[in-house]
Design a protein around this motif. Sequence first.
Motif, short mmCIF file in Angstrom:
data_model
loop_
_atom_site.label_atom_id
_atom_site.label_comp_id
_atom_site.label_asym_id
_atom_site.label_seq_id
_atom_site.Cartn_x
_atom_site.Cartn_y
_atom_site.Cartn_z
N HIS A 1 -0.06 8.21 -1.45
CA HIS A 1 -0.17 8.83 -0.14
C HIS A 1 0.75 10.04 -0.05
CE1 HIS A 1 -2.83 6.27 2.19
NE2 HIS A 1 -2.26 5.20 1.69
N GLY A 2 1.45 10.34 -1.12
CA GLY A 2 2.40 11.44 -1.12
C GLY A 2 1.72 12.78 -1.35
N SER A 3 2.52 13.82 -1.33
CA SER A 3 2.02 15.18 -1.52
C SER A 3 1.60 15.41 -2.97
CB SER A 3 3.12 16.17 -1.14
OG SER A 3 4.20 16.07 -2.06
N VAL A 4 0.96 16.55 -3.19
CA VAL A 4 0.59 16.94 -4.55
C VAL A 4 1.83 17.02 -5.43
CG1 VAL A 4 -0.41 18.79 -5.94
CG2 VAL A 4 -1.45 18.19 -3.75
N GLU A 5 2.92 17.55 -4.89
CA GLU A 5 4.16 17.69 -5.66
C GLU A 5 4.71 16.33 -6.08
OE1 GLU A 5 3.28 21.21 -3.38
OE2 GLU A 5 3.56 19.14 -2.72
N THR B 1 -4.44 11.78 13.82
CA THR B 1 -4.55 10.34 13.62
C THR B 1 -4.19 9.56 14.88
OG1 THR B 1 -3.90 10.73 11.33
CG2 THR B 1 -3.87 8.46 12.07
N GLY B 2 -3.48 10.20 15.79
CA GLY B 2 -3.01 9.47 16.96
C GLY B 2 -1.78 8.65 16.64
N GLY B 3 -0.98 9.17 15.68
CA GLY B 3 0.24 8.48 15.29
C GLY B 3 0.08 7.68 14.01
N GLY B 4 -0.29 8.36 12.91
CA GLY B 4 -0.53 7.66 11.65
C GLY B 4 0.75 7.34 10.89
N PHE B 5 0.65 6.37 9.98
CA PHE B 5 1.84 5.93 9.25
C PHE B 5 2.27 6.92 8.17
CE2 PHE B 5 -1.12 4.50 6.01
CZ PHE B 5 -0.39 4.52 4.84
N VAL B 6 1.34 7.70 7.64
CA VAL B 6 1.70 8.61 6.54
C VAL B 6 2.66 9.70 7.00
CG1 VAL B 6 0.84 10.27 4.86
CG2 VAL B 6 -0.38 8.13 5.20
N CYS C 1 -6.42 6.75 -10.60
CA CYS C 1 -5.58 6.98 -9.42
C CYS C 1 -6.41 6.83 -8.15
CB CYS C 1 -4.95 8.36 -9.46
SG CYS C 1 -3.95 8.74 -7.99
N GLN C 2 -5.80 6.23 -7.15
CA GLN C 2 -6.46 5.99 -5.87
C GLN C 2 -5.81 6.87 -4.80
OE1 GLN C 2 -7.55 1.83 -5.28
NE2 GLN C 2 -6.57 1.90 -3.25
N ILE C 3 -6.64 7.69 -4.12
CA ILE C 3 -6.11 8.60 -3.11
C ILE C 3 -6.93 8.50 -1.82
CG2 ILE C 3 -5.16 10.26 -4.75
CD1 ILE C 3 -7.63 12.04 -4.22
N GLN C 4 -6.31 8.94 -0.72
CA GLN C 4 -7.02 9.04 0.55
C GLN C 4 -7.87 10.29 0.51
OE1 GLN C 4 -4.89 8.06 4.11
NE2 GLN C 4 -5.93 9.61 5.32
N VAL D 1 2.57 5.66 -3.99
CA VAL D 1 3.57 6.62 -4.44
C VAL D 1 3.69 7.71 -3.37
CG1 VAL D 1 4.12 8.35 -6.20
CG2 VAL D 1 3.08 6.16 -6.87
N ASN D 2 4.90 7.92 -2.87
CA ASN D 2 5.09 8.88 -1.78
C ASN D 2 6.52 9.41 -1.78
OD1 ASN D 2 6.85 7.27 0.18
ND2 ASN D 2 5.16 5.85 -0.11
#
Length: 373
Positions: free
Chosen positions: A156-160, A326-331, A176-179, A119-120
Amino acid sequence: MIYKDFQGLKLSALGMGAMRLPTLEGDSSQVDTAAVQEMVDYALSHGVNYFDTAWGYHNGNSELVMGQALKKHPRESFYLATKFPGYDLANMPKVREIFPKQLEKLQVGYFDFYLIHNVNEMNIDAYLKEEEYGICSYLLEQKKAGKIRHLGFSAHGSVEVMERFLQAYHTHMEFCQIQLNYVDWTLQDAKAKLALLEKYNLPVWVMEPVRGGRLAALADKDAETLAKLRPQEKPVAWAFRFIQSLPEVVVTLSGMSNLEQMQENIEIFEEEKPISGPEMDSLLHMAAGMMDGLLPCTACQYCVAHCPKGLDIPKLIGHYNDWKFTGGGFVPAMVINTLPEDKRPSACIGCKSCEKLCPQQIRISQAMKDFNP
């Protein structure tokens, strides 16, 4: 192995994530099936009972390989999780097509855990269009039919964004699964995400506890800092001990790429060794030092009112810092690509009006120019 209680189940605190399985000749789509079989066998024989995969991992081959590897073991000996692939908007109308294919690929009659995936900012509006796509209602039908035992979501989305999703679906979500790791505690605002899930009384699953391996291979000065605190612990153990210090966490997923990593991780999870208060202070201070060189934005908002393009500069800088670390992360790339073109970093005209007001004297225009995820 440490076990955690979840609705009468005993789940291994360490779960095997199947996003970074061993491959052949460095080709992500070519999974080394023999190596995976060895890892799955070893995991089960050493107490790991939770296995997590997804539709898109390894170009769609992760579910196939994990299904084959788990097939030789009694179905009641493991808990299996996979996810609906909403990271791709083209899949939104296809839940009725994809779900049965996943059962077929994994060679099971039901999933112990099923997640609405990733969810993002890009997909939240689509996920909320229940009348159009019916994703949640269909999955609830499968749960009623016994093909899903527990339904949750990953984010992977914000708190909002997470709050919007929970306002709509919290009565149906069980976890819920979060990074979450000691760098993303602040860098991706994981601390606030954890607080949000506590507000909704949702147990937490953790992904990226070692930040894609970054926290297992620290700079010498950081490794020395941790060694002074606990000489017997390796850097990778500190990443997991941080998670063990958070009582909200039930399962920690590790994307192990070889048997040696699995053996090391399982050894760490033989016992809980949570971090003490002074150790936590030192760890988070070290993490802040790891982010030296990132832009020291305090989100004071002074810049926003004077941007002729109306850019949300603090949020853009936050994503810029994640991208740089991250060196160019996908998120961060994913988030930026969801913005209207006139609200992206590339919309900055370099007028430097914002810089005249920045208390931190950040070269904002240069950052926006450099930020091309």
